[in-house]
Structure formats: structure tokens, C-alpha cells
Design a protein around this motif. Structure first.
Motif, mmCIF file in Angstrom:
data_model
loop_
_atom_site.group_PDB
_atom_site.id
_atom_site.type_symbol
_atom_site.label_atom_id
_atom_site.label_comp_id
_atom_site.label_asym_id
_atom_site.label_seq_id
_atom_site.Cartn_x
_atom_site.Cartn_y
_atom_site.Cartn_z
ATOM 1 N N LEU A 52 0.828 -1.208 0.000
ATOM 2 C CA LEU A 52 0.000 0.000 0.000
ATOM 3 C C LEU A 52 0.862 1.257 0.000
ATOM 4 C CD1 LEU A 52 -2.790 -1.008 2.549
ATOM 5 C CD2 LEU A 52 -2.951 -0.933 0.061
ATOM 6 N N LEU A 53 1.951 1.239 0.756
ATOM 7 C CA LEU A 53 2.826 2.401 0.807
ATOM 8 C C LEU A 53 3.519 2.636 -0.534
ATOM 9 C CD1 LEU A 53 4.453 2.009 4.339
ATOM 10 C CD2 LEU A 53 2.642 3.576 3.649
ATOM 11 N N VAL A 54 3.928 1.541 -1.206
ATOM 12 C CA VAL A 54 4.571 1.674 -2.520
ATOM 13 C C VAL A 54 3.591 2.264 -3.520
ATOM 14 C CG1 VAL A 54 5.512 0.383 -4.459
ATOM 15 C CG2 VAL A 54 6.277 -0.133 -2.139
ATOM 16 N N VAL A 55 2.342 1.810 -3.480
ATOM 17 C CA VAL A 55 1.329 2.320 -4.414
ATOM 18 C C VAL A 55 1.109 3.813 -4.205
ATOM 19 C CG1 VAL A 55 -1.121 2.194 -5.018
ATOM 20 C CG2 VAL A 55 0.196 0.095 -4.688
ATOM 21 N N GLN A 56 1.165 4.259 -2.937
ATOM 22 C CA GLN A 56 0.911 5.663 -2.631
ATOM 23 C C GLN A 56 2.172 6.523 -2.733
ATOM 24 O OE1 GLN A 56 -1.533 6.446 0.903
ATOM 25 N NE2 GLN A 56 -1.941 4.287 1.046
ATOM 26 N N ALA A 57 3.324 5.922 -2.975
ATOM 27 C CA ALA A 57 4.592 6.666 -2.962
ATOM 28 C C ALA A 57 4.596 7.771 -4.020
ATOM 29 C CB ALA A 57 5.756 5.714 -3.201
ATOM 30 N N PRO A 58 5.021 8.989 -3.664
ATOM 31 C CA PRO A 58 5.092 10.083 -4.638
ATOM 32 C C PRO A 58 5.958 9.743 -5.845
ATOM 33 C CG PRO A 58 5.350 10.919 -2.403
ATOM 34 C CD PRO A 58 5.389 9.425 -2.303
ATOM 35 N N ALA A 59 7.047 9.008 -5.634
ATOM 36 C CA ALA A 59 7.926 8.660 -6.752
ATOM 37 C C ALA A 59 7.183 7.824 -7.788
ATOM 38 C CB ALA A 59 9.143 7.895 -6.235
ATOM 39 N N LEU A 60 6.367 6.875 -7.320
ATOM 40 C CA LEU A 60 5.593 6.056 -8.245
ATOM 41 C C LEU A 60 4.551 6.900 -8.966
ATOM 42 C CD1 LEU A 60 4.885 3.306 -9.436
ATOM 43 C CD2 LEU A 60 3.369 2.914 -7.475
ATOM 44 N N GLN A 61 3.911 7.809 -8.247
ATOM 45 C CA GLN A 61 2.918 8.676 -8.863
ATOM 46 C C GLN A 61 3.555 9.552 -9.947
ATOM 47 O OE1 GLN A 61 -0.358 8.465 -8.213
ATOM 48 N NE2 GLN A 61 0.071 6.827 -6.729
ATOM 49 N N GLN A 62 4.752 10.070 -9.671
ATOM 50 C CA GLN A 62 5.440 10.885 -10.673
ATOM 51 C C GLN A 62 5.837 10.053 -11.890
ATOM 52 O OE1 GLN A 62 8.739 12.752 -8.710
ATOM 53 N NE2 GLN A 62 7.439 13.962 -7.325
ATOM 54 N N TRP A 63 6.278 8.823 -11.648
ATOM 55 C CA TRP A 63 6.659 7.952 -12.760
ATOM 56 C C TRP A 63 5.461 7.660 -13.653
ATOM 57 C CZ3 TRP A 63 5.211 2.857 -14.030
ATOM 58 C CH2 TRP A 63 5.968 2.275 -15.055
ATOM 59 N N LEU A 64 4.301 7.417 -13.031
ATOM 60 C CA LEU A 64 3.089 7.152 -13.805
ATOM 61 C C LEU A 64 2.681 8.378 -14.613
ATOM 62 C CD1 LEU A 64 0.990 5.140 -11.176
ATOM 63 C CD2 LEU A 64 2.132 4.238 -13.208
ATOM 64 N N GLN A 65 2.847 9.566 -14.015
ATOM 65 C CA GLN A 65 2.511 10.789 -14.747
ATOM 66 C C GLN A 65 3.448 10.994 -15.940
ATOM 67 O OE1 GLN A 65 2.158 14.250 -12.233
ATOM 68 N NE2 GLN A 65 1.168 13.079 -10.613
ATOM 69 N N HIS A 66 4.732 10.765 -15.732
ATOM 70 C CA HIS A 66 5.697 10.930 -16.843
ATOM 71 C C HIS A 66 5.425 9.908 -17.945
ATOM 72 C CE1 HIS A 66 8.739 12.895 -13.862
ATOM 73 N NE2 HIS A 66 7.802 13.730 -14.282
ATOM 74 N N ARG A 67 5.043 8.707 -17.529
ATOM 75 C CA ARG A 67 4.729 7.690 -18.524
ATOM 76 C C ARG A 67 3.505 8.077 -19.342
ATOM 77 N NH1 ARG A 67 3.685 1.237 -17.267
ATOM 78 N NH2 ARG A 67 3.539 0.566 -19.468
ATOM 79 N N ALA A 68 2.510 8.659 -18.653
ATOM 80 C CA ALA A 68 1.306 9.109 -19.347
ATOM 81 C C ALA A 68 1.641 10.245 -20.309
ATOM 82 C CB ALA A 68 0.255 9.545 -18.338
ATOM 83 N N LEU A 69 2.567 11.112 -19.904
ATOM 84 C CA LEU A 69 2.979 12.215 -20.782
ATOM 85 C C LEU A 69 3.657 11.699 -22.040
ATOM 86 C CD1 LEU A 69 4.351 14.969 -18.347
ATOM 87 C CD2 LEU A 69 2.513 15.210 -20.035
ATOM 88 N N ARG A 70 4.531 10.719 -21.872
ATOM 89 C CA ARG A 70 5.232 10.174 -23.024
ATOM 90 C C ARG A 70 4.263 9.507 -23.985
ATOM 91 N NH1 ARG A 70 9.117 8.674 -19.042
ATOM 92 N NH2 ARG A 70 8.280 6.534 -18.998
ATOM 93 N N ARG A 71 3.285 8.787 -23.442
ATOM 94 C CA ARG A 71 2.284 8.137 -24.299
ATOM 95 C C ARG A 71 1.470 9.165 -25.051
ATOM 96 N NH1 ARG A 71 -0.420 3.082 -20.931
ATOM 97 N NH2 ARG A 71 1.420 1.696 -20.976
ATOM 98 N N ALA A 72 1.085 10.251 -24.328
ATOM 99 C CA ALA A 72 0.289 11.290 -24.975
ATOM 100 C C ALA A 72 1.098 11.995 -26.070
ATOM 101 C CB ALA A 72 -0.185 12.310 -23.945
ATOM 102 N N ALA A 73 2.397 12.204 -25.804
ATOM 103 C CA ALA A 73 3.242 12.873 -26.793
ATOM 104 C C ALA A 73 3.470 12.030 -28.044
ATOM 105 C CB ALA A 73 4.590 13.232 -26.172
ATOM 106 N N SER A 74 3.497 10.710 -27.850
ATOM 107 C CA SER A 74 3.746 9.827 -28.990
ATOM 108 C C SER A 74 2.460 9.598 -29.795
ATOM 109 C CB SER A 74 4.301 8.481 -28.494
ATOM 110 O OG SER A 74 3.366 7.840 -27.660
#
Length: 331
Positions: free
Chosen positions: A309-331
Motif C-alpha cells: 500500500l505504501l509503494v502504491v501511494q509513494a510520490p515517486a511512483l505517482q510521478q513515474w506514472l505521470q511521466h509515462r502518461a505524458l510520453r504516451r500522450a506525446a507519442s
């Protein structure tokens, strides 16, 4: 310009709580069943709320401390002191209202002590509160004479075993404190000042915030909520056990704040999400208990589930998911 949508701050803690409750429901279909027994609401979910009440109160006080980038390792010892004071007063013939006042005053004094050490003497919070963590249980044992002090006072015992409109008293106490604290920090500038101190204490001072007073206030509040938790624990067993009251509950309180989306780096304060974290942790414990796992395995499973649960809520994971979403949107 492409922007990734970020989840609101309350979403991960609430989602984690719902997942845990859903797992409990799948494993135990009667988990959400509620019954009235002798005018008292009962059921597994009610048990979760009652059993989690002391830790929830500790976490409500701890939330403000952590939001200022501090920590309070003494809340378990303060529970023991408050319980010893209340039981000793009742055993000596004091009224139940006087016993509550004495216990809360003892908790306030402990919180002010911690706050003065951290706010004015600038000691590291973990060191300052460790002093009372070690000495506090000894103080409680001195008050009780090293023995379990018992009493027979029905109104005081009702704080743990009584009901109001079929709802158990501990649930009402926790809900009332959470609502009052939320109103306090959201209807005034106090919440913003606490979070500002956690983000950058020096900048908070430069804009005119009295950081010392605010730090003392949050530690004082932590002492009062810990005393209230001690009162409930004492009322539950109709006695004060200075050796075991609040023992090792400090990690649980810290964990509840983190499960509620709080950050040990400070700057986040939400009493509503702290209650969500308390329900999540106690639901995990209750589910493991209902499953019949041995105590040793139960501790391991709880650690694994909390880690996930802590890993899922970790800010680092949230930022990684956001960056991944950005890359997908850009492509």
C-alpha cells in the motif's frame, strides 16, 4: 502543451482502504453485516472502528506533528501516564469528570514539554520525544505503584463500553475529535501555517509565522489526544496497566498517518485522511485475525500488505506514472 492528469491527494489513501475492505468482504461475506444487540450496533466493521479508536486518536495528534516535519515517539507513554492518573484519581474517590480533567491535563503537560524541547530548544524531535518515551512509562508506574490500579465507576467505563443512539462511544469520540480538528485547521489559518512550517520552516518565519508557538501547539495537541486514547484504554479494562498501556503503539500511529497520505517530510495535514489510514490499518489486522493465521505469520502478512500500500501511494511512483502518461500522450 500536453499535461498529465494527476490523481487528487485523497484518492490513493481512499482507494487503499476500499481495496482492503473489499478483500475482507470477499474472504468474509458477512464483514459488512450490522446487527443490533441489546441496543448496541455490532459487526465486524464496528469492531474495526472500536479496536482502531486508540490508534486513531494517537494518529490524529501525530498528524499535526508530522506535518511540521516532526515526530512524537512518546504517545504510547503518554497514554500510560494519562490512564494511570485517571485510574488513581478514581480509586482515590474522585468523580469521573475530575478523573478525565486530570488525565487530559497530564497529557497536555507532556505535550507542552515535548513542544518546548522541539520548538524553543530546537532539539531533534526524535531525540526530544524519546526522552519522554523512556521516562514516561516509569512515571506511570510510579503513579500506580508498579501495580494494576482498578476502579469501579460506571460513567467512566461507559467511555469505552457505552453507546449513544446505538453507536459505541469510542467511535463517537474519534469522529467528534476528527471533525473538531478539521474545522479548526480549515476554518482558520492554522492548517496553512502548520503545513508551511513543514514545507520550509525558515520561509514560514520570514512571512511572519510564529513557528515556535505553532510547534508547541501541535505537540500539546498530540499529548491531549494521546491522553484521550489512554482514557479510553483505561475505561475499557476498568484499570490502569502502566506496563502495557500504549506499548509499541507509536509505530502504528506513524503508519496510520502515512497510510492516510501524510509525508514524513512534512507539509501535509488531513485529519479526514488520517481516519482513512486508521481504518485501513485496523481492517488489515482484523482480516488477518479472522483468517486464523498464527500471530507470527499475521505480523509478516501485515508488513507485506502495508508495504504494498505504501509503494502504491509513494510520490515517486505517482510521478513515474505521470511521466509515462505524458510520453504516451506525446507519442
Amino acid at each position: 502543451m500536453i499535461k498529465a492528469r494527476s490523481l487528487p491527494g485523497w484518492a490513493p489513501p481512499v482507494a487503499a482502504m476500499l481495496v482492503v475492505l473489499l478483500i475482507n468482504t470477499v474472504l468474509f461475506p458477512s464483514f459488512f453485516q450490522l446487527r443490533l444487540v441489546d441496543g448496541r450496533l455490532t459487526g465486524s466493521l464496528v469492531d474495526v472502528l472500536i479496536r482502531g479508536a486508540p490508534v486513531a486518536l494517537l494518529a490524529l495528534g501525530m498528524a499535526g506533528v508530522i506535518a511540521t516535519r516532526g515526530i512524537d515517539l512518546s504517545v504510547g507513554a503518554v497514554m500510560a501516564i494519562a490512564g494511570a492518573v485517571a485510574a488513581n484519581a478514581l480509586a482515590g474517590g474522585a468523580s469521573w469528570t475530575s478523573a478525565i480533567v486530570y488525565a487530559l491535563a497530564a497529557g497536555l503537560a507532556c505535550g507542552l514539554w515535548n513542544g518546548m524541547l522541539v520548538g524553543f530548544l530546537k532539539l531533534q524531535p526524535i531525540v526530544a520525544t524519546l526522552v519522554l518515551m523512556v521516562a514516561g512509562r516509569g512515571i506511570a508506574q510510579l503513579i500506580t505503584g508498579g501495580q494494576i490500579t482498578t476502579f469501579d465507576d460506571a460513567p467512566f467505563a461507559a467511555l469505552a463500553g457505552g453507546t449513544l443512539l446505538t453507536i459505541p462511544a469510542p467511535i463517537l469520540i474519534v469522529a467528534t475529535i476528527a471533525v473538531l480538528l478539521t474545522l479548526l485547521v480549515r476554518s482558520t489559518a492554522l492548517g496553512l501555517m502548520v503545513e508551511a512550517i513543514g514545507v520550509n520552516p525558515r520561509a514560514a518565519e520570514l512571512v511572519g509565522i510564529n513557528t515556535r508557538s505553532i510547534v508547541v501547539a501541535v505537540y500539546a495537541l498530540s499529548g491531549v489526544t494521546a491522553a484521550l486514547a489512554g482514557i479510553i484504554a483505561t475505561a475499557d479494562i476498568k484499570g490502569a496497566d502502566a506496563n502495557n498501556a500504549g506499548l509499541w503503539l507509536e509505530p502504528d500511529a506513524i503508519l496510520v498517518v502515512v497510510l492516510g497520505g501524510g509525508s514524513l517530510l512534512g507539509g501535509r495535514l488531513s485529519y479526514g485522511l488520517t481516519i482513512v489510514g486508521a481504518i485501513t490499518l485496523q481492517a488489515i489486522k482484523t482480516g488477518i485475525l479472522l483468517a486464523g493465521f498464527p500471530p507470527q505469520m499475521g505480523l509478516i502478512l501485515m508488513a507485506v500488505m502495508v508495504s504494498i500500500l505504501l509503494v502504491v501511494q509513494a510520490p515517486a511512483l505517482q510521478q513515474w506514472l505521470q511521466h509515462r502518461a505524458l510520453r504516451r500522450a506525446a507519442s
